[in-house]
Design an enzyme around this catalytic site. Sequence first.
Site, short mmCIF file in Angstrom:
data_model
loop_
_atom_site.label_atom_id
_atom_site.label_comp_id
_atom_site.label_asym_id
_atom_site.label_seq_id
_atom_site.Cartn_x
_atom_site.Cartn_y
_atom_site.Cartn_z
CE LYS A 1 -6.61 13.87 0.06
NZ LYS A 1 -6.68 12.70 -0.68
NE ARG A 2 -3.41 10.18 9.66
CZ ARG A 2 -3.24 9.22 10.84
NH1 ARG A 2 -4.14 8.27 11.04
NH2 ARG A 2 -2.17 9.33 11.56
CE LYS B 1 -14.12 5.99 0.89
NZ LYS B 1 -12.97 6.31 2.05
CG HIS C 1 -2.02 -1.17 0.99
ND1 HIS C 1 -3.44 -0.91 0.53
CD2 HIS C 1 -2.01 -2.30 1.47
CE1 HIS C 1 -3.89 -1.92 0.81
NE2 HIS C 1 -3.22 -2.84 1.43
CE LYS D 1 -2.58 10.96 2.79
NZ LYS D 1 -3.06 9.96 2.01
CB THR E 1 -10.04 4.95 -1.02
OG1 THR E 1 -9.41 5.41 0.18
CG2 THR E 1 -9.16 3.63 -1.71
C1 26V Z 1 2.05 1.82 8.19
C2 26V Z 1 2.41 2.04 9.68
C3 26V Z 1 3.89 1.94 10.42
C4 26V Z 1 3.65 1.52 11.81
C5 26V Z 1 2.65 2.46 12.49
C6 26V Z 1 1.32 2.08 11.91
C7 26V Z 1 1.17 1.99 10.67
C8 26V Z 1 0.02 1.86 10.00
C9 26V Z 1 -0.18 2.14 8.60
C10 26V Z 1 0.97 1.78 7.84
C11 26V Z 1 0.98 1.83 6.20
C12 26V Z 1 -0.11 2.71 5.68
C13 26V Z 1 -0.06 2.48 4.16
C14 26V Z 1 -1.35 3.04 3.84
O1 26V Z 1 -2.09 3.36 4.41
N1 26V Z 1 -1.54 3.41 2.50
C15 26V Z 1 -2.49 3.65 1.95
O2 26V Z 1 -3.26 2.66 1.40
C16 26V Z 1 -4.47 3.24 0.82
C17 26V Z 1 -5.24 1.99 0.32
O3 26V Z 1 -4.78 1.08 -0.55
C18 26V Z 1 -4.40 3.89 -0.48
O4 26V Z 1 -5.57 4.23 -1.08
C19 26V Z 1 -3.41 5.04 -0.10
O5 26V Z 1 -3.00 5.90 -1.25
C20 26V Z 1 -2.24 4.82 0.58
O6 26V Z 1 -1.56 5.92 1.02
#
Ligand code: 26V
Length: 825
Positions: free
Chosen positions: A561-562, A673, A370, A567, A669
């Site tokens: 968004k975050r 929406k 992701h 972004k 995503t």
């Molecule tokens: C990484 C970490 C690192 C440790 C702490 C907790 C944590 C939580 C999540 C992540 C990975 C985040 C990756 C992510 O959210 N990617 C997003 O995924 C979406 C669904 O595929 C996508 O639409 C977004 O573009 C993408 O940024």
Amino acid sequence: MPQKPIVYDAPTPEPRAVTVEALQAEILEKLTYSIGKDPIVARRHDWLAATIYAVRDRIMDRWMESSRDTWRTSNKRVYYLSLEFLIGRLMRDAMSNVGLMDTVREALNNLNVELDDLIDLEPDAALGNGGLGRLAACFMESMSTLQIPAYGYGIRYAHGLFRQEMSEGWQVELPEDWLAHGNPWEFERRESAYEIGFGGHVEPVTDPDGTLRQEWRPNDHLLAVAYDTPIVGWRGARVNTLRLWSAQPIDPILLDKFNSGDHIGALEESSRAEAITRVLYPADATVAGQELRLRQEFFFSSASLQDIVRRHLQQYGDLGSLPDKVAVQLNDTHPAIAIAEMMRILVDLNGMRWAEAWKLTRGVFSYTNHTLLPEALESWPVALLERLLPRHMQIIYAINADVLTEARQRAKFDDQQIANVSLIDEHGGRRVRMGQLAFVGSHSINGVSALHTELMKQTVFADLHKLYPERINNKTNGITPRRWLMQCNPGLTRLITERIGPDFLDDIDKLRGLDAHADDPTFQEQFARVKTVKKARLAKLIKDRLGVTVSEGALFDVQIKRIHEYKRQLLNIIQAVAAYDEIRAHPEKDWVPRVKVFAGKAAPSYWNAKLIIKLINDVGKVINNDPAVRGLLKVVFLPNYNVSVAEIIVPAADLSEQISTAGMEASGTGNMKFMANGAITIGTMDGANVEMHKEVGADNIVIFGLSTEQVAEKRAKSEVPRAAIDRSPRLKEALDSIASGVFSPDDPNRYRDLIGGLYDHDWFMVARDFDSYSAAQRQVDALWLDRARWNRMAIHNTARVGFFSSDRTIRQYAEDIWGLAIANQ
Ligand code: 26V
């Protein structure tokens, strides 16, 4: 006791009636007998729980039927392993999917209770950070809708993502407490509890037949207890299970310690165990790297695999058929340790030969990537893994040896390529790269948009792709149209139904039928009216939360968004400052009134993200109160963004901001929406925007900015951004005013470094994309002034959203990755 054989046609109770009278009587009954409240003193939360219990009963029949069906048919099961499920509220979703909305509303009405009040009372389950967690929730709903036998596995965090409040424009984080009033949706399954070990050592043992085995003897044990939540598909087609694990001590209290007077020490084990599932890590783009996070990952991976293997053995009795009956999808690398755990279960616990176990493992697992952001790619220090999971570390080394040997011998890799594909990163201290582990242990590795998948092949996984060229594939993300169109926008759903009939409810591609009505002035008018009603609702929220008055006649320009530098909320707010300067300099011009809406959370330790929130609030305070602006521009930041807030904002947006630096947003995503709800996208050629541009056509989207290649080129050349700033007096003026403290008179230097970064390296191309973005915004203004044109574009957006349904995405996963045949419906 031996397990009784399963009798598939065992008797079941009569399904619950679904008339108004039956529901009304049952809600009262639940209130009295399940909640223990007399209706005359019952609080709103009591009514909510009673209503959920009544609705839940109507789902139970289908839930049990779904499970029976899977046992009976012996179909392959899909297991979606995800550390995050951002499901939001469940009651409206469940009622709407089983077609009970109107009945329940009337039943409650007869009891003098307003359904909408109850809906707003339900806590929003925020067991995720953002896109990745919300995708998992949409996928769960689509899998039920498509009647795929699927289980979601994750963690039942006691506290989900923090609550965001504003203190003088700064984000402050408060604990979230979604379970405070209990959770009527979940079923605790004490019988489904598994022991999870940590630490200890590995002991070689020789079996009576002479074979040598490795046995892990952990020195730390706890229990994973299952909590099940039903996930209802559209029209109740099927009900699947979301199984979340909660950590509990094996001994709730150490009696000997308690008896000797050490009352705190007696509870130590208990709080240490429970700590594992206490809280969700609130970062989504930088790895946390803490031991507790690794414990969470192993805890839920191990519990899920034990559950999967037990269920498989119970039904089929042998492990050789695993890949025929079990597909495990890894949502990012967070559950990647499951690959080593599966090998341990097969080899150490079941005496399988290594090569056979490896083949089965690869047949079972597939992995979704992701993000390619280097700081978000997980890796764990070898020393930490060795201490916490010594046997898994051995297994990882053994896997690595096999992979590297193959790379040398078959693919003739050189040293650099070997280093690239190795599971062990040798830079600095040795670390295990979870992306590499997930890749080699899976038969399929997918990206989440066409562009992202190409970049995976070219960058992070380039050499692994050379070694295993058939594994990487694309599965562009999607969203469930039930929640993100039908439920959050019933007005639009009604309007569409009146125009093209109800077929699109079951086949979202039928929305295409709207294309033929896009030029019809009456329909344009109606479409715009639905939007205005939603804008009035949002305007009220803004007034209630922030005390700012906005007009529903203005263009609602939304970025939610975050908060992250890639972004580029910063680009958006700088452009707002430039617009502010223009409006004051040229009061005579025909300005389009705009409301800029921002919302989103920043990771608590991400300083620049928090500073950007403060900047948005500072800018808003000045602009919103400057009489020279004459209300033509408003800037608002709505606090505590979550799924429920999104459900209000998304249908009210005219303009959807999807403006990430090209190459950095894997998919997005939110963009989908907004599209469903008839907003026009202003965006870069990044993530799924690229495919949106293709689906909707160049005339119905506003694209700007550098391409992925141009960004890469500029970065490689270390080009200094100053030229872009010197070339653009509007940009320079805006940057100067922010950097010099015009919006922060109480602390004029507050934004000096933030803006300084744009002169210095400008990694995210804010300065270099500014002029192009400004021009795109002027183009948006021009489109807005031609209302027929705008409405036509909006209608085309809704009409062509079909491709972005998560039903389409899940069908592709099912066919290409999981090897399932999907019934055509
Ligand atoms: C990484 C970490 C690192 C440790 C702490 C907790 C944590 C939580 C999540 C992540 C990975 C985040 C990756 C992510 O959210 N990617 C997003 O995924 C979406 C669904 O595929 C996508 O639409 C977004 O573009 C993408 O940024």
